[in-house]
Design an enzyme around this catalytic site. Structure first.
Site, PDB file in Angstrom:
ATOM      1  N   LEU A 174       0.910  -1.141   0.057  1.00 61.88           N
ATOM      2  CA  LEU A 174      -0.014   0.270   0.116  1.00 61.88           C
ATOM      3  C   LEU A 174       0.630   1.185   0.182  1.00 61.88           C
ATOM      4  O   LEU A 174       0.504   2.308  -0.338  1.00 61.88           O
ATOM      5  CB  LEU A 174      -0.986  -0.113   1.377  1.00 61.88           C
ATOM      6  N   GLY A 175       2.119   1.184   0.520  1.00 59.64           N
ATOM      7  CA  GLY A 175       2.980   2.357   0.485  1.00 59.64           C
ATOM      8  C   GLY A 175       4.210   2.193   1.508  1.00 59.64           C
ATOM      9  O   GLY A 175       4.220   1.100   2.132  1.00 59.64           O
TER      10      GLY A 175
ATOM     11  N   GLY B 174       6.735   3.949   4.371  1.00 60.15           N
ATOM     12  CA  GLY B 174       6.627   5.139   5.211  1.00 60.15           C
ATOM     13  C   GLY B 174       7.891   5.116   5.896  1.00 60.15           C
ATOM     14  O   GLY B 174       8.687   4.459   5.605  1.00 60.15           O
ATOM     15  N   ALA B 175       8.097   6.163   6.995  1.00 55.29           N
ATOM     16  CA  ALA B 175       9.401   6.302   7.726  1.00 55.29           C
ATOM     17  C   ALA B 175       9.779   4.965   8.551  1.00 55.29           C
ATOM     18  O   ALA B 175      10.763   4.992   8.686  1.00 55.29           O
ATOM     19  CB  ALA B 175       9.015   7.542   8.654  1.00 55.29           C
TER      20      ALA B 175
ATOM     21  N   GLY C 267       8.593   1.632   7.659  1.00 50.68           N
ATOM     22  CA  GLY C 267       8.415   0.658   7.069  1.00 50.68           C
ATOM     23  C   GLY C 267       7.355   0.650   6.040  1.00 50.68           C
ATOM     24  O   GLY C 267       6.922   1.525   5.624  1.00 50.68           O
TER      25      GLY C 267
ATOM     26  N   VAL D 114       3.934  -0.920   4.061  1.00 52.04           N
ATOM     27  CA  VAL D 114       2.431  -1.181   4.614  1.00 52.04           C
ATOM     28  C   VAL D 114       1.942  -1.996   3.552  1.00 52.04           C
ATOM     29  O   VAL D 114       2.096  -1.993   2.224  1.00 52.04           O
ATOM     30  CB  VAL D 114       1.668   0.136   4.648  1.00 52.04           C
TER      31      VAL D 114
ATOM     32  N   LYS E  74       1.719  -3.227   8.977  1.00 50.49           N
ATOM     33  CA  LYS E  74       2.937  -2.417   8.523  1.00 50.49           C
ATOM     34  C   LYS E  74       4.136  -3.274   9.308  1.00 50.49           C
ATOM     35  O   LYS E  74       3.909  -3.538  10.268  1.00 50.49           O
ATOM     36  CB  LYS E  74       2.664  -1.118   9.344  1.00 50.49           C
TER      37      LYS E  74
ATOM     38  N   ASP F  57       5.606  13.560  13.843  1.00 51.37           N
ATOM     39  CA  ASP F  57       5.679  13.538  12.086  1.00 51.37           C
ATOM     40  C   ASP F  57       4.305  13.857  11.575  1.00 51.37           C
ATOM     41  O   ASP F  57       3.479  12.884  10.879  1.00 51.37           O
ATOM     42  CB  ASP F  57       6.269  12.187  11.839  1.00 51.37           C
TER      43      ASP F  57
END
Ligand SMILES: *[C@@H]1O[C@H](CO)[C@@H](O)[C@H](O)[C@H]1NC(C)=O
Ligand SMILES: *[C@@H]1O[C@H](CO)[C@@H](O)[C@H](O)[C@H]1NC(C)=O
Ligand SMILES: *[C@@H]1O[C@H](CO)[C@@H](O)[C@H](O)[C@H]1NC(C)=O
Ligand SMILES: *[C@@H]1O[C@H](CO)[C@@H](O)[C@H](O)[C@H]1NC(C)=O
Ligand SMILES: *[C@@H]1O[C@H](CO)[C@@H](O)[C@H](O)[C@H]1NC(C)=O
Ligand SMILES: *[C@@H]1O[C@H](CO)[C@@H](O)[C@H](O)[C@H]1NC(C)=O
Ligand SMILES: *[C@@H]1O[C@H](CO)[C@@H](O)[C@H](O)[C@H]1NC(C)=O
Ligand SMILES: *[C@@H]1O[C@H](CO)[C@@H](O)[C@H](O)[C@H]1NC(C)=O
Ligand SMILES: *[C@@H]1O[C@H](CO)[C@@H](O)[C@H](O)[C@H]1NC(C)=O
Ligand SMILES: *[C@@H]1O[C@H](CO)[C@@H](O)[C@H](O)[C@H]1NC(C)=O
Length: 830
Positions: free
Chosen positions: A555-556, A558-559, A561, A563, A578, A673
């Site tokens: 899915l994406g 991030g900072a 790890g 997802v 995640k 964040d």
């Protein structure tokens, strides 16, 4: 009585028991011995010894029970009780609960108590608890109208039965419920419907009802706190002396809108809210057993505790506390009005405001009153009043004036001094509020930078001393009467049983030390899971790999790890998993503690953590799936953007979510964040904040100073670059940037834009100053709202953390409840 028959019956009973026990001991021993080394001689010795001891034990128990006062579970009409002559109580069939007179103060109260509890009687219900105790010559009697009390030659009902049928009999049940039956043995009245401060296993606290704490351990009159099962589905703790508004609550299950209809306690100690067949667990189950009795009591100190009584050991244990505060001062109402709470080593001290005296010097928690009177609003010779100052005390905000932003503390002080209606002024983060007495819920908090100004009258300059509060009568000394429940025989047999048990235990210990150790180890491993409260679930790595189809659909990133999307087999719930990557390898304990903190957050504007996996180096978090992508996709996409009303709503959603993290959840969480990529949209376009609580995992031993910069360029508060302490105000800054981005539908940094519009902050500030706010937005909007949002955005992005408003104020400002002045500076351009 038919003695031979009784004896025969008992004999049969014992015979049967000894047979079955012998068998099960044999089985037990067989398994144990075979598990270690088989030794026939040892085996037969053990078997006979154990069964003999067990036989003795059972015999003495049966004897003790037989010898004790006859028990009565079928209470017929006209049965009566007396405080000092037998019978003083009616026992339940198993002898565990008693209904009748118990000593309280100098007299007796009527109630139900747990017989086999520790030296202190555990009273679970009291009739007419706020009436004074009765004298020794009182009489309690079951009549057709209910249970009647005779005192001073007057009969009075203590249980009012509203049905048309008459009472026929009554019974003290093993569950702790005292019930009255009609001739058809239908229950027409029961104490479970009229709880005081306790619910027992099997008891239900329905919507619109409450538990009220007791005055003290020895006085069961109504005390200072109540636990309400509200009609909106929320279970809430409030002080009694309050209006039960959200500001008064010191704990809430935060399950409003879910329509829970009752609070329940099960036989296995599970405490939960129930709506039809939907449950919300407050405390998971423990064990189901006939020697365990569970109760949940709202304590004298305002904490709702779940207890387990181990009847055989005659011990009780607290299984859970709600709320789990470490600082008792956080329980609102611990100190009375106009006083503030300070705590040292669990000891709570209530201190009066300057110029105030205790209402009752013998009970310092009862509140304070001023020892002078102000001249009032008639005469305006204000040379007799002055303001005294109190620092680091936090109060409930109950201002009669809208808060306004001031440049200095002195402005705030003087504004109150000049206003004859003003009793106190609260200055906090450039905001000033005027209040009248009483001030409530004061609490010393060194992290709280509120300055309180209290108006005083200078007696020597002509002020008038107030009505003096002479010593109020000292509270009547509380007389504790030693309970007379234990019969001599019971005592003896208990001693015998204890002796036998210890012999048995020693024997067992000697022969099966190894087994015992293994068992203990198993038990210890199990313990943390048992005491978890609304904890997120622990998943196995295998389970999550299955759920995500081998981590197929990404899915994406991030900072922390990557997802992945997945589906739980049970209920086909869609999840986002995640996989944490750059996480510092902390102990399992810390990781789980962190998961619990995150898992306990429950707010509609936060993405919910459903569970986690912690197997070796595999650390995964399981969240609810957000179907509509991130806020960044929504506002920065080229084709179209949400309309103005949607954007204002999203801003408020985010502000409420952050406010909850900062101030309302049990452990303060600094997000570190906040950015549009971390704000996700669900099916209904509700904005939810994600990734909160994880900053800590990247920074072990989080103190107030972070050494490594976390977060994302463009959203970072200036203090990150200055090595200054990071506080919740860093999130306020990031929120300010996000707010302006949502308003303007453009990124903070847009390099291809014209020179003077490069930095969003500068551009917004210039437009505000030039009165050209409409330049900022791509569409037609409500100018008043736009003006308000822009000002809030600029206040949030002040370079000085102390000048930024708290998220609570931000929410108030956004809701339009507060006037907002022009911000001081243009903020910080990075
Ligand atoms: C209780 O006692 C009454 C009167 O002796 C009797 O009629 C009734 O059946 C008894 N009830 C039970 C449940 O034993
Ligand atoms: C219990 O507390 C109440 C309220 O403080 C008081 O009025 C009452 O006299 C007390 N009762 C006893 C027995 O001390
Ligand atoms: C009994 O009550 C007294 C006074 O409240 C307390 O000090 C003591 O610890 C209690 N004992 C037990 C076993 O709870
Ligand atoms: C506990 O045990 C009793 C009796 O065995 C049973 O009726 C009850 O349903 C059990 N409760 C739970 C929560 O397992
Ligand atoms: C809960 O009740 C609803 C309607 O009564 C029913 O459809 C559903 O299957 C029930 N769920 C469970 C887990 O029992
Ligand atoms: C009021 O209380 C303050 C401190 O609590 C004390 O210094 C002052 O003398 C009191 N004034 C009167 C009139 O009792
Ligand atoms: C305060 O005001 C009163 C009445 O106006 C006046 O009599 C008194 O002298 C004033 N005291 C001071 C210290 O100014
Ligand atoms: C109170 O009044 C006296 C006499 O006017 C004055 O000397 C003193 O400074 C005043 N105290 C305060 C705290 O204002
Ligand atoms: C957002 O949710 C709505 C309603 O569930 C759905 O129709 C739409 O396709 C979703 N949009 C995205 C980008 O997933
Ligand atoms: C969306 O809103 C509908 C109706 O208000 C509600 O039933 C549904 O549970 C909501 N969905 C989510 C994910 O909150």
């Amino acid at each position: 009585m038919n003695l031979p028959f009784l004896l025969l019956k008992r004999y049969q009973f014992l015979f049967f028991l000894s047979i079955s026990c012998n068998r099960c001991t044999k089985e037990f021993i067989e398994r144990k011995v075979l598990a270690t080394t088989y030794n026939p001689w040892l085996f037969s010795l053990m078997a006979s010894a154990t069964s003999c001891i067990l036989f003795l034990l059972i015999f003495s128990l049966a004897f003790a029970l037989e010898a004790a006062r006859p028990r009565q579970s079928n209470i017929t009409l006209d049965s009566s009780l007396h405080p000092s002559t037998n019978p003083t109580s009616w026992l339940s069939p198993n002898g565990r609960f008693a209904f009748g007179f118990y000593p309280e103060g100098a007299g007796f109260s009527i109630g139900i108590w747990l017989v086999a509890s520790s030296e202190n009687t555990t009273v679970i219900w009291t009739a007419d608890r706020d009436d004074p105790p009765v004298t020794e010559n009182a009489v309690l009697k079951l009549t057709q109208e209910g249970v009647k009390l005779l005192q001073n030659s007057e009969w009075r009902l203590i249980s009012k039965i509203y049905t048309s049928t008459d009472a026929f009999s009554a019974s003290m049940l093993d569950s702790g419920n005292f019930v009255i039956y009609d001739p058809n043995f239908d229950v027409i009245w029961k104490t479970f419907d009229h709880p005081t401060d306790t619910i027992m296993a099997g008891q239900v606290l329905p919507a619109r009802s409450e538990l009220v704490s007791s005055v003290s351990e020895t006085n069961h009159s109504s005390g200072k706190f109540h636990l309400k099962m509200q009609n909106d589905g929320n279970l809430v703790l409030y002080p009694v002396a309050s209006s039960d508004s959200p500001e008064d609550a010191y704990w809430a299950s935060q399950t409003d809108r879910d329509g829970y209809q009752s609070l329940n306690l099960d036989d296995d100690g599970r405490l939960y809210l129930l709506n039809g067949n939907v449950t919300y667990s407050l405390r998971s189950g423990f064990r189901n057993g006939t020697t365990l009795v569970y109760r949940a009591t709202l304590g004298v100190d305002g904490i709702f505790r779940l207890y387990c009584h181990y009847l055989k050991l005659n011990k009780e244990q607290v299984l859970a506390e709600i709320p789990e505060f470490t600082d008792r001062c956080e329980i609102k109402g611990t100190c009375g009005v106009n006083s503030y709470c300070t705590s040292t080593d669990q000891q709570v001290v209530c201190k009066c405001l300057p110029g105030f005296d205790y209402l009752d010097t013998s009970r310092t928690s009862s509140g304070c009153t001023r020892n002078f009177t102000t001249s009032g609003c008639h005469s305006n010779n204000d040379n007799t009043t002055y303001m005294s100052t109190l620092e680091n005390v936090n109060w409930m905000v109950d201002a009669y004036s809208a808060p306004w932003l001031v440049t200095s503390k002195e402005d705030c002080r003087d504004a109150c001094l000049k206003d004859c209606n003003c009793d106190a002024a609260l200055f906090q983060e450039s905001t000033c509020r005027k209040q009248e007495f009483p001030l409530r819920y004061g609490m010393r908090d060194t992290d709280d930078y509120t300055t309180t100004f209290i108006k005083q009258v200078n007696i020597s300059a002509g002020g008038r001393p107030g009505t003096s509060h002479a010593e109020s009568p000292a509270a009547a000394p509380i007389i504790t009467t030693k309970r007379k429940f234990s019969a001599k025989i019971l005592l003896v047999s208990v001693a015998v049983i204890i002796g036998i048990i210890s012999t048995l235990a020693a024997l067992m210990f000697f022969f099966y030390r190894y087994q015992a150790r293994r068992y203990r180890r198993m038990w210890r491993n199990k313990e943390p899971a048992l005491v978890d409260e609304i904890a997120p679930r622990s998943f196995s790595y295998h389970e999550l790999r299955e759920a995500t189809d081998g981590f197929m659909e990404e899915l994406g990133k991030g900072a922390f790890g990557t997802v992945f999307k997945g589906t739980l087999p049970r209920g086909q719930r869609v999840i986002a998993v995640k996989r944490l990557e750059k996480v510092v390898d902390e102990g399992e304990r810390e990781f789980r503690t962190e998961m619990r903190t995150i898992g306990r957050t429950h707010h509609k504007n936060l993405v919910r953590l459903l569970g986690f996996c912690d197997e070796g180096t595999n650390r995964l978090l399981v969240y609810e799936y957000m179907s509509n992508g991130s806020l960044a996709d929504l506002i920065f996409k080229a084709d179209g953007h949400p309309d103005w009303d949607e954007r204002v709503r999203i801003v408020l959603d985010i502000a409420r979510g952050i406010h909850y993290l900062h101030e309302e959840c049990e452990t303060r969480i600094i997000h570190c964040d906040i950015k549009p990529q971390n704000i996700l949209m669900d099916d209904n376009w509700t904005a939810k904040i994600s990734d909160f609580g994880l900053a800590k995992l990247l920074m072990p031993s989080q103190t107030r100073t972070f050494t490594v910069v976390r977060g994302t360029r463009g959203y970072l508060a200036p203090e990150w670059h200055k090595n200054a302490p990071i506080s919740v105000k860093a999130d306020v800054y990031s929120f300010g940037i996000v707010l302006l981005e949502i308003v303007c539908c453009r990124r903070n940094m847009e390099l291809e834009a014209e020179e003077d519009v490069v930095t969003l902050l500068d551009w917004v500030h210039n437009c505000l100053m030039a009165g050209e706010l409409e330049e900022l937005v791509p569409d037609e909007v409500d100018m008043i709202e736009l003006n308000r949002l822009v000002k809030v955005g600029l206040w949030c992005t002040q370079s000085e953390p102390g000048s930024r408003p708290s998220m609570k104020n931000v929410v108030m400002m956004l809701e339009g409840n507060v006037d907002i002045s022009l911000p001081l500076t243009a903020g910080f351009s990075s």
